[in-house]
Design a protein around this motif. Structure first.
Motif, PDB file in Angstrom:
ATOM      1  N   SER A   1       0.869  -1.165   0.000  1.00 40.72           N
ATOM      2  CA  SER A   1       0.000   0.000   0.000  1.00 40.72           C
ATOM      3  C   SER A   1       0.912   1.223   0.000  1.00 40.72           C
ATOM      4  N   SER A   2       1.047   1.847  -1.164  1.00 38.99           N
ATOM      5  CA  SER A   2       1.927   3.003  -1.245  1.00 38.99           C
ATOM      6  C   SER A   2       1.227   4.142  -1.981  1.00 38.99           C
ATOM      7  N   VAL A   3       1.663   5.352  -1.684  1.00 43.27           N
ATOM      8  CA  VAL A   3       1.104   6.556  -2.284  1.00 43.27           C
ATOM      9  C   VAL A   3       2.248   7.369  -2.860  1.00 43.27           C
ATOM     10  N   ASP A   4       2.078   7.863  -4.078  1.00 45.30           N
ATOM     11  CA  ASP A   4       3.080   8.707  -4.719  1.00 45.30           C
ATOM     12  C   ASP A   4       2.983  10.104  -4.103  1.00 45.30           C
ATOM     13  N   MET A   5       3.939  10.437  -3.229  1.00 50.25           N
ATOM     14  CA  MET A   5       3.892  11.723  -2.520  1.00 50.25           C
ATOM     15  C   MET A   5       4.025  12.909  -3.464  1.00 50.25           C
ATOM     16  N   GLN A   6       4.665  12.719  -4.621  1.00 53.25           N
ATOM     17  CA  GLN A   6       4.750  13.811  -5.594  1.00 53.25           C
ATOM     18  C   GLN A   6       3.362  14.150  -6.125  1.00 53.25           C
ATOM     19  N   GLU A   7       2.551  13.131  -6.366  1.00 45.82           N
ATOM     20  CA  GLU A   7       1.181  13.365  -6.826  1.00 45.82           C
ATOM     21  C   GLU A   7       0.343  14.018  -5.731  1.00 45.82           C
ATOM     22  N   VAL A   8       0.574  13.625  -4.469  1.00 46.79           N
ATOM     23  CA  VAL A   8      -0.124  14.272  -3.352  1.00 46.79           C
ATOM     24  C   VAL A   8       0.259  15.745  -3.291  1.00 46.79           C
ATOM     25  N   ASP A   9       1.558  16.037  -3.473  1.00 40.75           N
ATOM     26  CA  ASP A   9       2.028  17.420  -3.478  1.00 40.75           C
ATOM     27  C   ASP A   9       1.390  18.205  -4.623  1.00 40.75           C
ATOM     28  N   ASN A  10       1.303  17.592  -5.805  1.00 42.87           N
ATOM     29  CA  ASN A  10       0.665  18.261  -6.944  1.00 42.87           C
ATOM     30  C   ASN A  10      -0.800  18.551  -6.649  1.00 42.87           C
TER      31      ASN A  10
ATOM     32  N   ASN B   1       6.872  14.803   5.448  1.00 43.25           N
ATOM     33  CA  ASN B   1       7.525  13.829   6.325  1.00 43.25           C
ATOM     34  C   ASN B   1       6.517  13.120   7.226  1.00 43.25           C
ATOM     35  N   GLY B   2       5.580  13.877   7.782  1.00 41.37           N
ATOM     36  CA  GLY B   2       4.561  13.298   8.656  1.00 41.37           C
ATOM     37  C   GLY B   2       3.397  12.721   7.883  1.00 41.37           C
ATOM     38  N   LYS B   3       3.384  12.952   6.562  1.00 43.78           N
ATOM     39  CA  LYS B   3       2.321  12.478   5.678  1.00 43.78           C
ATOM     40  C   LYS B   3       0.939  12.923   6.166  1.00 43.78           C
ATOM     41  N   THR B   4       0.820  14.246   6.426  1.00 48.27           N
ATOM     42  CA  THR B   4      -0.464  14.790   6.858  1.00 48.27           C
ATOM     43  C   THR B   4      -0.799  16.055   6.066  1.00 48.27           C
ATOM     44  N   ILE B   5      -2.093  16.299   5.922  1.00 54.88           N
ATOM     45  CA  ILE B   5      -2.595  17.552   5.359  1.00 54.88           C
ATOM     46  C   ILE B   5      -3.467  18.170   6.442  1.00 54.88           C
ATOM     47  N   THR B   6      -3.159  19.421   6.805  1.00 58.99           N
ATOM     48  CA  THR B   6      -3.907  20.113   7.845  1.00 58.99           C
ATOM     49  C   THR B   6      -4.750  21.213   7.220  1.00 58.99           C
ATOM     50  N   VAL B   7      -6.043  21.218   7.540  1.00 61.94           N
ATOM     51  CA  VAL B   7      -6.965  22.235   7.058  1.00 61.94           C
ATOM     52  C   VAL B   7      -7.384  23.078   8.258  1.00 61.94           C
TER      53      VAL B   7
ATOM     54  N   ILE C   1      -2.261  10.531   5.493  1.00 61.04           N
ATOM     55  CA  ILE C   1      -2.056   9.777   4.263  1.00 61.04           C
ATOM     56  C   ILE C   1      -1.598   8.379   4.678  1.00 61.04           C
ATOM     57  N   ILE C   2      -2.387   7.375   4.314  1.00 65.15           N
ATOM     58  CA  ILE C   2      -2.105   5.997   4.721  1.00 65.15           C
ATOM     59  C   ILE C   2      -1.111   5.384   3.750  1.00 65.15           C
ATOM     60  N   GLU C   3       0.001   4.914   4.289  1.00 60.97           N
ATOM     61  CA  GLU C   3       1.019   4.262   3.469  1.00 60.97           C
ATOM     62  C   GLU C   3       1.594   3.090   4.243  1.00 60.97           C
ATOM     63  N   GLY C   4       1.704   1.957   3.594  1.00 57.37           N
ATOM     64  CA  GLY C   4       2.173   0.753   4.265  1.00 57.37           C
ATOM     65  C   GLY C   4       1.002   0.019   4.899  1.00 57.37           C
ATOM     66  N   ILE C   5       1.151  -1.283   5.053  1.00 52.53           N
ATOM     67  CA  ILE C   5       0.092  -2.103   5.634  1.00 52.53           C
ATOM     68  C   ILE C   5       0.462  -2.377   7.090  1.00 52.53           C
ATOM     69  N   ASP C   6      -0.391  -1.959   8.023  1.00 53.02           N
ATOM     70  CA  ASP C   6      -0.093  -2.206   9.435  1.00 53.02           C
ATOM     71  C   ASP C   6      -0.312  -3.686   9.774  1.00 53.02           C
ATOM     72  N   LYS C   7       0.200  -4.116  10.927  1.00 50.17           N
ATOM     73  CA  LYS C   7       0.169  -5.532  11.313  1.00 50.17           C
ATOM     74  C   LYS C   7      -1.254  -6.084  11.384  1.00 50.17           C
ATOM     75  N   GLU C   8      -2.167  -5.281  11.920  1.00 52.16           N
ATOM     76  CA  GLU C   8      -3.557  -5.738  12.067  1.00 52.16           C
ATOM     77  C   GLU C   8      -4.198  -6.014  10.696  1.00 52.16           C
ATOM     78  N   THR C   9      -4.033  -5.077   9.762  1.00 50.52           N
ATOM     79  CA  THR C   9      -4.584  -5.247   8.414  1.00 50.52           C
ATOM     80  C   THR C   9      -3.889  -6.392   7.691  1.00 50.52           C
ATOM     81  N   ALA C  10      -2.570  -6.502   7.857  1.00 52.26           N
ATOM     82  CA  ALA C  10      -1.822  -7.592   7.222  1.00 52.26           C
ATOM     83  C   ALA C  10      -2.315  -8.939   7.726  1.00 52.26           C
ATOM     84  N   GLY C  11      -2.586  -9.033   9.004  1.00 57.34           N
ATOM     85  CA  GLY C  11      -3.115 -10.271   9.576  1.00 57.34           C
ATOM     86  C   GLY C  11      -4.483 -10.610   9.011  1.00 57.34           C
TER      87      GLY C  11
END
Length: 165
Positions: A11-20, A47-53, A101-111
């Motif tokens: 589960s990955s997200v292209d951060m350049q596209e998020v920035d665009n 770095n924190g993979k967050t968008i603040t409104v 921004i969700i990136e990577g599969i956490d242990k619970e979801t992977a299980g």
């Protein structure tokens, strides 16, 4: 040909596209008549993979989030990659909403994914490797069945299937 074929579930997200998408949303926020002088602002923390409104009211914050979501979809990112929090009261009447921004599969979801694959009774082996899963089998058809099965499931985040060999 190798004896065993495999693929990775990531589960990955292209951060350049998020920035665009963020830049486009920021531009629209400055130009749109109903949002121009509203006092709403958006910030991206790569770095924190967050968008603040930050907005003067919950209604305005929801409009801004709607603009951001529209831009994210247009940039080819699945909306399930964004998880918006509840509005937090800030100074005065203003509110702040943080989107993760969700990136990577956490242990619970992977299980859960591992358990679901095992329940299909497909002849495959699943290994959890950090924030991804490796699915391997002697039969490529079994791997195709697993990919087709996973595409029908919803785990609250987008999944990609890479390194198919």
């Amino acid at each position: 040909m190798a004896k065993e074929s495999s693929f990775d579930v990531v589960s990955s997200v292209d951060m350049q596209e998020v920035d665009n998408a963020f830049q486009q949303a920021k531009r629209e926020l400055a130009q749109r008549y109903d949002l121009k002088d509203s006092g709403a602002t958006i910030e991206l923390d790569k770095n924190g993979k967050t968008i603040t409104v930050a907005a003067p009211a919950d209604f305005v914050a929801r409009q801004v989030i709607d603009v951001i979501n529209t831009k994210i979809i247009k940039r080819g990112i699945e909306l399930s990659a964004m998880k918006w929090g509840k509005p937090i009261a800030a100074t005065g009447q203003s509110v702040r909403v943080i989107g993760q921004i969700i990136e990577g599969i956490d242990k619970e979801t992977a299980g859960k994914i591992n358990k679901d694959i095992k329940n299909t009774k497909a002849k495959v082996k699943v290994q959890i490797e950090g924030d991804k899963l490796r699915v391997s089998s002697a039969s490529r058809d079994a791997l195709q069945e697993v990919i087709a099965f996973l595409k029908t499931q919803d785990y609250g985040q987008p999944l990609q299937y890479t390194n198919y060999r």
